[in-house]
Design a protein around this motif. Structure first.
Motif, PDB file in Angstrom:
ATOM      1  N   SER A 172       0.815  -1.218   0.000  1.00  0.00           N
ATOM      2  CA  SER A 172       0.000   0.000   0.000  1.00  0.00           C
ATOM      3  C   SER A 172       0.849   1.269   0.000  1.00  0.00           C
ATOM      4  N   GLN A 173       2.163   1.110   0.200  1.00  0.00           N
ATOM      5  CA  GLN A 173       3.076   2.253   0.182  1.00  0.00           C
ATOM      6  C   GLN A 173       3.734   2.447  -1.173  1.00  0.00           C
ATOM      7  N   VAL A 174       3.252   1.739  -2.187  1.00  0.00           N
ATOM      8  CA  VAL A 174       3.841   1.775  -3.521  1.00  0.00           C
ATOM      9  C   VAL A 174       2.855   2.384  -4.513  1.00  0.00           C
ATOM     10  N   LEU A 175       3.331   3.297  -5.341  1.00  0.00           N
ATOM     11  CA  LEU A 175       2.566   3.845  -6.458  1.00  0.00           C
ATOM     12  C   LEU A 175       3.363   3.587  -7.736  1.00  0.00           C
ATOM     13  N   VAL A 176       2.769   2.866  -8.683  1.00  0.00           N
ATOM     14  CA  VAL A 176       3.419   2.585  -9.967  1.00  0.00           C
ATOM     15  C   VAL A 176       3.135   3.750 -10.910  1.00  0.00           C
ATOM     16  N   THR A 177       4.211   4.288 -11.518  1.00  0.00           N
ATOM     17  CA  THR A 177       4.088   5.506 -12.315  1.00  0.00           C
ATOM     18  C   THR A 177       4.535   5.282 -13.761  1.00  0.00           C
ATOM     19  N   ASN A 178       4.191   6.233 -14.602  1.00  0.00           N
ATOM     20  CA  ASN A 178       4.609   6.181 -16.003  1.00  0.00           C
ATOM     21  C   ASN A 178       6.064   6.645 -16.113  1.00  0.00           C
TER      22      ASN A 178
ATOM     23  N   ALA B  40      17.334  -2.341 -18.779  1.00  0.00           N
ATOM     24  CA  ALA B  40      17.345  -1.829 -20.164  1.00  0.00           C
ATOM     25  C   ALA B  40      15.920  -1.677 -20.678  1.00  0.00           C
ATOM     26  N   MET B  41      15.102  -0.943 -19.914  1.00  0.00           N
ATOM     27  CA  MET B  41      13.680  -0.796 -20.234  1.00  0.00           C
ATOM     28  C   MET B  41      13.275   0.680 -20.306  1.00  0.00           C
ATOM     29  N   THR B  42      14.141   1.532 -20.833  1.00  0.00           N
ATOM     30  CA  THR B  42      13.830   2.964 -20.850  1.00  0.00           C
ATOM     31  C   THR B  42      12.533   3.261 -21.603  1.00  0.00           C
ATOM     32  N   GLY B  43      12.258   2.525 -22.660  1.00  0.00           N
ATOM     33  CA  GLY B  43      11.064   2.804 -23.459  1.00  0.00           C
ATOM     34  C   GLY B  43       9.771   2.211 -22.928  1.00  0.00           C
ATOM     35  N   TRP B  44       9.860   1.375 -21.921  1.00  0.00           N
ATOM     36  CA  TRP B  44       8.654   0.726 -21.389  1.00  0.00           C
ATOM     37  C   TRP B  44       7.871   1.645 -20.453  1.00  0.00           C
ATOM     38  N   ARG B  45       8.538   2.630 -19.868  1.00  0.00           N
ATOM     39  CA  ARG B  45       7.928   3.652 -19.028  1.00  0.00           C
ATOM     40  C   ARG B  45       7.220   3.095 -17.792  1.00  0.00           C
ATOM     41  N   VAL B  46       7.999   2.481 -16.921  1.00  0.00           N
ATOM     42  CA  VAL B  46       7.462   2.032 -15.628  1.00  0.00           C
ATOM     43  C   VAL B  46       8.430   2.449 -14.522  1.00  0.00           C
ATOM     44  N   GLY B  47       7.931   3.276 -13.629  1.00  0.00           N
ATOM     45  CA  GLY B  47       8.682   3.663 -12.447  1.00  0.00           C
ATOM     46  C   GLY B  47       7.797   3.472 -11.231  1.00  0.00           C
ATOM     47  N   TRP B  48       8.281   3.919 -10.077  1.00  0.00           N
ATOM     48  CA  TRP B  48       7.430   3.856  -8.891  1.00  0.00           C
ATOM     49  C   TRP B  48       7.899   4.825  -7.823  1.00  0.00           C
ATOM     50  N   LEU B  49       6.990   5.089  -6.932  1.00  0.00           N
ATOM     51  CA  LEU B  49       7.200   5.960  -5.777  1.00  0.00           C
ATOM     52  C   LEU B  49       6.827   5.154  -4.547  1.00  0.00           C
ATOM     53  N   ILE B  50       7.694   5.148  -3.544  1.00  0.00           N
ATOM     54  CA  ILE B  50       7.422   4.472  -2.277  1.00  0.00           C
ATOM     55  C   ILE B  50       7.469   5.521  -1.176  1.00  0.00           C
ATOM     56  N   GLY B  51       6.465   5.528  -0.314  1.00  0.00           N
ATOM     57  CA  GLY B  51       6.448   6.514   0.754  1.00  0.00           C
ATOM     58  C   GLY B  51       5.425   6.175   1.806  1.00  0.00           C
ATOM     59  N   PRO B  52       5.228   7.066   2.767  1.00  0.00           N
ATOM     60  CA  PRO B  52       4.190   6.857   3.777  1.00  0.00           C
ATOM     61  C   PRO B  52       2.818   6.822   3.106  1.00  0.00           C
ATOM     62  N   LYS B  53       1.874   6.146   3.742  1.00  0.00           N
ATOM     63  CA  LYS B  53       0.588   5.880   3.098  1.00  0.00           C
ATOM     64  C   LYS B  53      -0.172   7.143   2.718  1.00  0.00           C
ATOM     65  N   ASP B  54      -0.070   8.198   3.545  1.00  0.00           N
ATOM     66  CA  ASP B  54      -0.827   9.405   3.207  1.00  0.00           C
ATOM     67  C   ASP B  54      -0.270  10.087   1.964  1.00  0.00           C
TER      68      ASP B  54
ATOM     69  N   LEU C  37      14.551   8.495  10.232  1.00  0.00           N
ATOM     70  CA  LEU C  37      13.843   9.362   9.283  1.00  0.00           C
ATOM     71  C   LEU C  37      12.347   9.038   9.283  1.00  0.00           C
ATOM     72  N   GLY C  38      12.042   7.805   9.687  1.00  0.00           N
ATOM     73  CA  GLY C  38      10.645   7.407   9.871  1.00  0.00           C
ATOM     74  C   GLY C  38       9.808   7.547   8.619  1.00  0.00           C
ATOM     75  N   ASP C  39       8.672   8.244   8.767  1.00  0.00           N
ATOM     76  CA  ASP C  39       7.733   8.340   7.656  1.00  0.00           C
ATOM     77  C   ASP C  39       7.939   9.621   6.850  1.00  0.00           C
ATOM     78  N   LYS C  40       9.185  10.098   6.818  1.00  0.00           N
ATOM     79  CA  LYS C  40       9.486  11.304   6.031  1.00  0.00           C
ATOM     80  C   LYS C  40      10.478  11.006   4.907  1.00  0.00           C
TER      81      LYS C  40
END
Length: 401
Positions: free
Chosen positions: A95-101, A244-258, A229-232
Protein backbone atom coordinates in the motif's frame (compact mmCIF):
# COMPACT_ATOMS: atom_id res chain seq x y z
CA UNK A 1 -4.47 43.82 -23.39
CA UNK A 2 -3.42 40.63 -25.18
CA UNK A 3 -3.17 37.67 -22.86
CA UNK A 4 -0.19 35.31 -23.28
CA UNK A 5 -1.06 32.20 -25.27
CA UNK A 6 0.97 29.92 -23.00
CA UNK A 7 0.68 29.99 -19.21
CA UNK A 8 3.58 31.43 -17.23
CA UNK A 9 3.86 28.16 -15.33
CA UNK A 10 4.44 26.05 -18.44
CA UNK A 11 6.44 28.73 -20.26
CA UNK A 12 8.98 28.57 -17.45
CA UNK A 13 9.75 24.90 -18.15
CA UNK A 14 12.88 24.15 -20.17
CA UNK A 15 13.13 21.38 -22.72
CA UNK A 16 15.01 18.31 -21.52
CA UNK A 17 18.57 19.12 -22.58
CA UNK A 18 19.62 15.47 -22.69
CA UNK A 19 16.72 14.50 -24.96
CA UNK A 20 17.30 17.59 -27.10
CA UNK A 21 20.96 16.69 -27.66
CA UNK A 22 20.00 13.08 -28.42
CA UNK A 23 17.33 14.21 -30.90
CA UNK A 24 19.75 16.52 -32.71
CA UNK A 25 22.38 13.78 -32.91
CA UNK A 26 19.85 11.31 -34.32
CA UNK A 27 18.60 13.86 -36.85
CA UNK A 28 22.17 14.49 -38.07
CA UNK A 29 22.75 10.74 -38.26
CA UNK A 30 19.55 10.30 -40.28
CA UNK A 31 20.88 12.96 -42.66
CA UNK A 32 23.92 10.81 -43.30
CA UNK A 33 26.45 12.26 -40.89
CA UNK A 34 28.41 9.74 -38.77
CA UNK A 35 27.51 11.27 -35.41
CA UNK A 36 28.39 9.41 -32.23
CA UNK A 37 26.07 10.37 -29.39
CA UNK A 38 27.07 10.39 -25.74
CA UNK A 39 23.90 12.29 -24.82
CA UNK A 40 21.10 9.94 -23.82
CA UNK A 41 21.31 7.87 -20.67
CA UNK A 42 20.00 4.54 -21.82
CA UNK A 43 21.60 1.10 -22.01
CA UNK A 44 22.45 -0.10 -25.51
CA UNK A 45 21.28 -3.59 -24.59
CA UNK A 46 17.86 -5.00 -25.56
CA UNK A 47 15.36 -5.73 -22.81
CA UNK A 48 15.95 -9.32 -21.60
CA UNK A 49 13.86 -11.88 -23.49
CA UNK A 50 11.90 -13.23 -20.54
CA UNK A 51 10.60 -9.72 -19.82
CA UNK A 52 9.51 -9.25 -23.43
CA UNK A 53 7.74 -12.63 -23.36
CA UNK A 54 5.80 -11.56 -20.25
CA UNK A 55 4.57 -8.53 -22.18
CA UNK A 56 3.54 -10.65 -25.15
CA UNK A 57 1.53 -12.90 -22.83
CA UNK A 58 -0.10 -9.87 -21.23
CA UNK A 59 -1.26 -8.66 -24.64
CA UNK A 60 -3.33 -11.85 -24.96
CA UNK A 61 -4.90 -11.54 -21.51
CA UNK A 62 -8.34 -9.83 -21.68
CA UNK A 63 -7.88 -8.62 -18.11
CA UNK A 64 -5.20 -6.26 -19.36
CA UNK A 65 -7.41 -4.85 -22.09
CA UNK A 66 -9.36 -2.88 -19.49
CA UNK A 67 -8.71 -0.23 -16.84
CA UNK A 68 -6.82 -1.44 -13.79
CA UNK A 69 -6.24 0.42 -10.48
CA UNK A 70 -4.65 3.84 -11.00
CA UNK A 71 -1.97 3.10 -8.40
CA UNK A 72 -0.71 -0.03 -10.14
CA UNK A 73 -1.44 -3.74 -10.51
CA UNK A 74 -1.71 -5.23 -6.99
CA UNK A 75 0.71 -8.03 -7.85
CA UNK A 76 3.28 -5.54 -9.20
CA UNK A 77 3.01 -3.34 -6.10
CA UNK A 78 3.65 -6.38 -3.92
CA UNK A 79 6.58 -7.46 -6.10
CA UNK A 80 8.11 -3.97 -5.85
CA UNK A 81 7.75 -4.11 -2.05
CA UNK A 82 9.44 -7.53 -2.04
CA UNK A 83 12.20 -6.33 -4.39
CA UNK A 84 12.83 -3.27 -2.21
CA UNK A 85 13.35 -5.48 0.84
CA UNK A 86 15.61 -7.81 -1.16
CA UNK A 87 17.79 -5.11 -2.70
CA UNK A 88 18.01 -2.41 -0.02
CA UNK A 89 16.71 -3.96 3.17
CA UNK A 90 13.87 -1.45 3.35
CA UNK A 91 10.61 -3.07 4.44
CA UNK A 92 7.43 -1.52 3.03
CA UNK A 93 3.87 -2.62 2.47
CA UNK A 94 2.33 -2.84 -1.00
CA UNK A 95 0.00 0.00 0.00
CA UNK A 96 3.08 2.25 0.18
CA UNK A 97 3.84 1.78 -3.52
CA UNK A 98 2.57 3.84 -6.46
CA UNK A 99 3.42 2.58 -9.97
CA UNK A 100 4.09 5.51 -12.32
CA UNK A 101 4.61 6.18 -16.00
CA UNK A 102 8.39 6.08 -15.76
CA UNK A 103 10.68 7.60 -13.18
CA UNK A 104 9.95 11.14 -14.31
CA UNK A 105 6.30 10.91 -13.29
CA UNK A 106 7.40 9.62 -9.89
CA UNK A 107 9.69 12.64 -9.51
CA UNK A 108 6.95 15.09 -10.47
CA UNK A 109 4.30 13.50 -8.26
CA UNK A 110 6.61 13.35 -5.25
CA UNK A 111 7.27 17.10 -5.34
CA UNK A 112 3.70 17.98 -6.30
CA UNK A 113 2.49 16.04 -3.26
CA UNK A 114 5.02 17.38 -0.74
CA UNK A 115 5.53 21.03 -1.68
CA UNK A 116 3.53 24.19 -1.17
CA UNK A 117 4.56 27.46 -2.85
CA UNK A 118 7.76 28.78 -1.29
CA UNK A 119 8.91 25.50 0.24
CA UNK A 120 12.63 25.01 -0.34
CA UNK A 121 14.31 21.88 -1.67
CA UNK A 122 18.05 21.30 -1.23
CA UNK A 123 19.45 19.96 -4.50
CA UNK A 124 23.05 18.87 -4.92
CA UNK A 125 24.51 20.24 -8.16
CA UNK A 126 25.33 18.91 -10.70
CA UNK A 127 21.77 17.55 -10.87
CA UNK A 128 19.61 15.69 -13.36
CA UNK A 129 17.77 18.07 -15.67
CA UNK A 130 14.22 17.06 -14.65
CA UNK A 131 14.49 17.85 -10.93
CA UNK A 132 14.39 21.67 -11.27
CA UNK A 133 11.36 21.59 -13.55
CA UNK A 134 9.41 19.25 -11.26
CA UNK A 135 10.21 21.40 -8.23
CA UNK A 136 9.26 24.57 -10.11
CA UNK A 137 5.93 23.12 -11.30
CA UNK A 138 5.09 22.23 -7.70
CA UNK A 139 5.73 25.82 -6.60
CA UNK A 140 8.88 24.89 -4.73
CA UNK A 141 12.14 26.81 -4.56
CA UNK A 142 15.32 24.99 -5.50
CA UNK A 143 18.39 25.74 -3.39
CA UNK A 144 21.58 24.47 -5.02
CA UNK A 145 24.40 22.89 -3.03
CA UNK A 146 27.21 23.07 -5.57
CA UNK A 147 29.95 20.44 -5.72
CA UNK A 148 32.87 20.01 -8.11
CA UNK A 149 35.54 17.58 -9.26
CA UNK A 150 37.78 18.26 -6.24
CA UNK A 151 35.39 16.36 -3.95
CA UNK A 152 34.24 13.82 -6.52
CA UNK A 153 30.95 15.78 -6.73
CA UNK A 154 29.96 14.75 -3.19
CA UNK A 155 28.23 17.21 -0.83
CA UNK A 156 29.13 17.37 2.84
CA UNK A 157 26.83 17.77 5.82
CA UNK A 158 28.46 21.16 6.39
CA UNK A 159 27.49 22.33 2.89
CA UNK A 160 23.93 21.12 3.35
CA UNK A 161 23.63 22.82 6.71
CA UNK A 162 24.93 26.09 5.24
CA UNK A 163 22.14 25.97 2.64
CA UNK A 164 19.34 25.10 5.08
CA UNK A 165 16.85 27.80 6.09
CA UNK A 166 13.58 27.94 8.00
CA UNK A 167 11.81 27.34 4.67
CA UNK A 168 13.71 24.14 3.85
CA UNK A 169 11.29 21.22 3.67
CA UNK A 170 12.97 18.58 1.49
CA UNK A 171 16.44 17.21 0.82
CA UNK A 172 16.75 15.58 -2.60
CA UNK A 173 19.31 12.79 -2.24
CA UNK A 174 20.68 10.93 -5.26
CA UNK A 175 23.29 8.16 -5.09
CA UNK A 176 24.49 6.88 -7.53
CA UNK A 177 24.21 10.21 -9.28
CA UNK A 178 23.17 11.30 -12.71
CA UNK A 179 25.07 13.18 -14.21
CA UNK A 180 28.32 12.64 -12.25
CA UNK A 181 28.34 8.96 -11.33
CA UNK A 182 29.17 9.95 -7.75
CA UNK A 183 28.35 7.38 -5.05
CA UNK A 184 28.17 8.27 -1.34
CA UNK A 185 29.75 5.74 1.02
CA UNK A 186 27.48 4.06 3.57
CA UNK A 187 29.04 6.26 6.26
CA UNK A 188 28.32 9.43 4.28
CA UNK A 189 24.75 8.31 3.60
CA UNK A 190 24.20 7.71 7.30
CA UNK A 191 25.68 11.08 8.30
CA UNK A 192 23.50 12.97 5.83
CA UNK A 193 20.41 11.00 6.83
CA UNK A 194 20.97 11.69 10.52
CA UNK A 195 21.39 15.39 9.76
CA UNK A 196 18.10 15.41 7.82
CA UNK A 197 16.33 13.56 10.63
CA UNK A 198 17.71 15.96 13.24
CA UNK A 199 16.21 18.90 11.35
CA UNK A 200 12.95 17.06 10.58
CA UNK A 201 13.39 17.33 6.83
CA UNK A 202 11.72 15.17 4.25
CA UNK A 203 14.13 13.14 2.12
CA UNK A 204 13.27 12.31 -1.48
CA UNK A 205 15.80 9.72 -2.60
CA UNK A 206 16.19 8.69 -6.24
CA UNK A 207 17.54 5.13 -6.36
CA UNK A 208 17.14 4.40 -10.07
CA UNK A 209 20.86 3.47 -10.43
CA UNK A 210 21.03 1.31 -7.30
CA UNK A 211 22.44 -1.73 -9.13
CA UNK A 212 25.07 0.13 -11.14
CA UNK A 213 28.11 0.61 -8.91
CA UNK A 214 31.77 -0.18 -9.62
CA UNK A 215 35.26 -0.34 -8.19
CA UNK A 216 34.27 -1.46 -4.72
CA UNK A 217 31.59 1.23 -4.28
CA UNK A 218 28.38 0.02 -2.69
CA UNK A 219 24.85 1.36 -2.84
CA UNK A 220 23.25 2.25 0.50
CA UNK A 221 19.63 3.35 0.79
CA UNK A 222 19.23 6.33 3.10
CA UNK A 223 15.84 4.93 4.13
CA UNK A 224 17.50 1.79 5.50
CA UNK A 225 20.63 3.48 6.84
CA UNK A 226 18.69 5.96 8.98
CA UNK A 227 15.49 4.41 10.38
CA UNK A 228 14.87 7.55 12.48
CA UNK A 229 13.84 9.36 9.28
CA UNK A 230 10.64 7.41 9.87
CA UNK A 231 7.73 8.34 7.66
CA UNK A 232 9.49 11.30 6.03
CA UNK A 233 11.21 9.38 3.24
CA UNK A 234 10.02 9.03 -0.36
CA UNK A 235 11.91 6.55 -2.55
CA UNK A 236 11.89 6.91 -6.35
CA UNK A 237 12.90 4.06 -8.63
CA UNK A 238 12.04 2.18 -11.80
CA UNK A 239 12.99 -0.57 -14.24
CA UNK A 240 14.50 1.67 -16.94
CA UNK A 241 18.21 1.50 -16.14
CA UNK A 242 18.50 -1.84 -14.34
CA UNK A 243 16.71 -3.90 -16.99
CA UNK A 244 17.34 -1.83 -20.16
CA UNK A 245 13.68 -0.80 -20.23
CA UNK A 246 13.83 2.96 -20.85
CA UNK A 247 11.06 2.80 -23.46
CA UNK A 248 8.65 0.73 -21.39
CA UNK A 249 7.93 3.65 -19.03
CA UNK A 250 7.46 2.03 -15.63
CA UNK A 251 8.68 3.66 -12.45
CA UNK A 252 7.43 3.86 -8.89
CA UNK A 253 7.20 5.96 -5.78
CA UNK A 254 7.42 4.47 -2.28
CA UNK A 255 6.45 6.51 0.75
CA UNK A 256 4.19 6.86 3.78
CA UNK A 257 0.59 5.88 3.10
CA UNK A 258 -0.83 9.41 3.21
CA UNK A 259 1.69 10.64 0.62
CA UNK A 260 1.13 7.64 -1.63
CA UNK A 261 -2.65 8.04 -1.38
CA UNK A 262 -2.42 11.72 -2.31
CA UNK A 263 -0.03 11.04 -5.20
CA UNK A 264 -2.32 8.25 -6.41
CA UNK A 265 -5.24 10.68 -6.42
CA UNK A 266 -3.17 13.03 -8.59
CA UNK A 267 -2.26 10.21 -10.98
CA UNK A 268 -5.87 9.06 -11.19
CA UNK A 269 -6.71 12.37 -12.84
CA UNK A 270 -3.48 12.78 -14.81
CA UNK A 271 -2.95 9.41 -16.49
CA UNK A 272 -4.97 6.69 -14.74
CA UNK A 273 -3.12 3.37 -14.71
CA UNK A 274 0.25 2.73 -16.34
CA UNK A 275 0.01 0.55 -19.47
CA UNK A 276 -0.94 -2.92 -18.27
CA UNK A 277 1.37 -4.59 -20.76
CA UNK A 278 4.32 -2.55 -19.49
CA UNK A 279 3.33 -3.34 -15.89
CA UNK A 280 3.31 -7.07 -16.69
CA UNK A 281 6.80 -6.71 -18.15
CA UNK A 282 7.94 -4.82 -15.05
CA UNK A 283 6.49 -7.58 -12.85
CA UNK A 284 8.65 -10.14 -14.65
CA UNK A 285 11.66 -7.85 -14.28
CA UNK A 286 11.46 -7.13 -10.55
CA UNK A 287 10.40 -10.69 -9.71
CA UNK A 288 13.36 -12.24 -11.53
CA UNK A 289 17.00 -12.49 -10.56
CA UNK A 290 19.68 -9.93 -11.32
CA UNK A 291 21.78 -11.96 -13.76
CA UNK A 292 20.89 -9.70 -16.70
CA UNK A 293 21.99 -6.58 -14.86
CA UNK A 294 25.23 -8.30 -13.79
CA UNK A 295 26.15 -8.78 -17.46
CA UNK A 296 25.32 -5.17 -18.31
CA UNK A 297 27.20 -3.87 -15.28
CA UNK A 298 30.36 -5.74 -16.35
CA UNK A 299 30.17 -4.09 -19.79
CA UNK A 300 29.51 -0.65 -18.29
CA UNK A 301 32.46 -1.07 -15.93
CA UNK A 302 34.79 -1.90 -18.82
CA UNK A 303 33.57 1.10 -20.82
CA UNK A 304 33.79 3.35 -17.75
CA UNK A 305 37.45 2.61 -17.28
CA UNK A 306 38.21 3.12 -20.96
CA UNK A 307 36.35 6.43 -21.14
CA UNK A 308 37.86 7.91 -17.98
CA UNK A 309 41.39 6.94 -19.04
CA UNK A 310 40.96 8.44 -22.51
CA UNK A 311 39.35 11.63 -21.23
CA UNK A 312 42.08 12.26 -18.68
CA UNK A 313 44.69 11.94 -21.44
CA UNK A 314 43.24 15.03 -23.15
CA UNK A 315 45.11 18.21 -22.11
CA UNK A 316 42.80 20.55 -20.21
CA UNK A 317 40.23 17.85 -19.36
CA UNK A 318 39.85 16.62 -15.77
CA UNK A 319 37.58 13.63 -15.15
CA UNK A 320 37.10 12.11 -11.68
CA UNK A 321 36.41 8.38 -11.66
CA UNK A 322 32.65 7.80 -11.57
CA UNK A 323 31.70 4.95 -9.25
CA UNK A 324 28.08 4.51 -10.31
CA UNK A 325 25.42 4.94 -12.99
CA UNK A 326 26.85 5.14 -16.55
CA UNK A 327 28.12 8.69 -16.94
CA UNK A 328 31.42 10.53 -16.82
CA UNK A 329 31.38 14.23 -15.95
CA UNK A 330 34.68 15.81 -16.98
CA UNK A 331 35.63 19.44 -16.38
CA UNK A 332 36.51 21.36 -19.55
CA UNK A 333 36.90 24.72 -17.83
CA UNK A 334 40.54 25.02 -18.86
CA UNK A 335 39.57 24.87 -22.54
CA UNK A 336 37.04 27.69 -22.52
CA UNK A 337 38.00 30.98 -24.14
CA UNK A 338 40.67 29.34 -26.24
CA UNK A 339 40.60 29.07 -30.03
CA UNK A 340 39.19 26.01 -31.75
CA UNK A 341 37.92 25.83 -35.31
CA UNK A 342 38.35 29.58 -35.69
CA UNK A 343 36.11 30.29 -32.71
CA UNK A 344 36.61 30.99 -29.02
CA UNK A 345 33.82 29.28 -27.05
CA UNK A 346 33.16 31.01 -23.74
CA UNK A 347 30.84 28.35 -22.30
CA UNK A 348 30.68 24.57 -22.26
CA UNK A 349 27.40 24.93 -24.16
CA UNK A 350 29.14 26.76 -27.01
CA UNK A 351 32.00 24.26 -27.00
CA UNK A 352 29.57 21.32 -27.13
CA UNK A 353 27.82 22.90 -30.12
CA UNK A 354 31.12 23.30 -31.98
CA UNK A 355 32.11 19.72 -31.17
CA UNK A 356 28.83 18.41 -32.57
CA UNK A 357 29.17 20.43 -35.77
CA UNK A 358 32.89 19.89 -36.38
CA UNK A 359 33.80 16.57 -34.73
CA UNK A 360 30.35 14.96 -35.07
CA UNK A 361 30.28 13.97 -31.39
CA UNK A 362 27.27 14.76 -29.18
CA UNK A 363 27.85 15.57 -25.51
CA UNK A 364 25.59 17.37 -23.02
CA UNK A 365 27.06 20.61 -21.62
CA UNK A 366 27.22 21.25 -17.88
CA UNK A 367 24.79 24.17 -18.13
CA UNK A 368 22.01 21.58 -18.36
CA UNK A 369 22.99 20.19 -14.96
CA UNK A 370 23.49 23.45 -13.10
CA UNK A 371 27.29 23.60 -13.36
CA UNK A 372 28.75 25.31 -16.45
CA UNK A 373 32.21 24.22 -17.54
CA UNK A 374 31.59 20.49 -17.75
CA UNK A 375 30.36 17.81 -20.16
CA UNK A 376 28.27 14.75 -19.43
CA UNK A 377 29.11 11.69 -21.50
CA UNK A 378 27.17 8.45 -21.20
CA UNK A 379 29.20 5.26 -21.55
CA UNK A 380 26.07 3.16 -22.15
CA UNK A 381 26.98 2.63 -25.80
CA UNK A 382 29.02 0.07 -27.73
CA UNK A 383 32.75 -0.24 -27.07
CA UNK A 384 33.78 0.60 -30.63
CA UNK A 385 31.58 3.71 -30.80
CA UNK A 386 32.84 4.81 -27.38
CA UNK A 387 36.50 4.60 -28.39
CA UNK A 388 35.85 6.24 -31.75
CA UNK A 389 33.81 9.03 -30.17
CA UNK A 390 36.32 9.88 -27.44
CA UNK A 391 39.15 9.62 -29.98
CA UNK A 392 37.40 12.22 -32.15
CA UNK A 393 36.92 14.38 -29.09
CA UNK A 394 40.60 14.06 -28.17
CA UNK A 395 41.74 14.92 -31.68
CA UNK A 396 39.47 17.96 -31.89
CA UNK A 397 40.18 19.29 -28.41
CA UNK A 398 43.88 18.70 -28.99
CA UNK A 399 43.74 21.45 -31.60
CA UNK A 400 42.68 24.05 -29.03
CA UNK A 401 45.21 26.82 -28.60
Amino acid sequence: MTRPRISARISAISESATLAVDAKAKAMKAAGRPVIGFGAGEPDFPTPGYIVEAAVEACRNPRFHKYTPAGGLPELKQAIADKTLRDSGYRVDASQVLVTNGGKQAVYEAFATLLDPGDEVLVVAPYWTTYPEAIKLAGGVQVDVVTDETTGYLASVEQLEAARTERTKVLLFVSPSNPTGAVYSPEQVEAIGRWAAEHELWVVTDEIYEHLTYGGATFASIATAVPELGDKVVVLNGVAKTYAMTGWRVGWLIGPKDVVKAATNLQSHATSNVSNVAQAAALAAVSGDLSAVAEMRAAFDRRRQTMVRMLNEIPGVVCPEPLGAFYAYPSVKELLGKEVGGRRPQTSGELAEIILEEAEVAVVPGEAFGTPGYFRLSYALGDEDLVEGVSRLAKFLGEIR
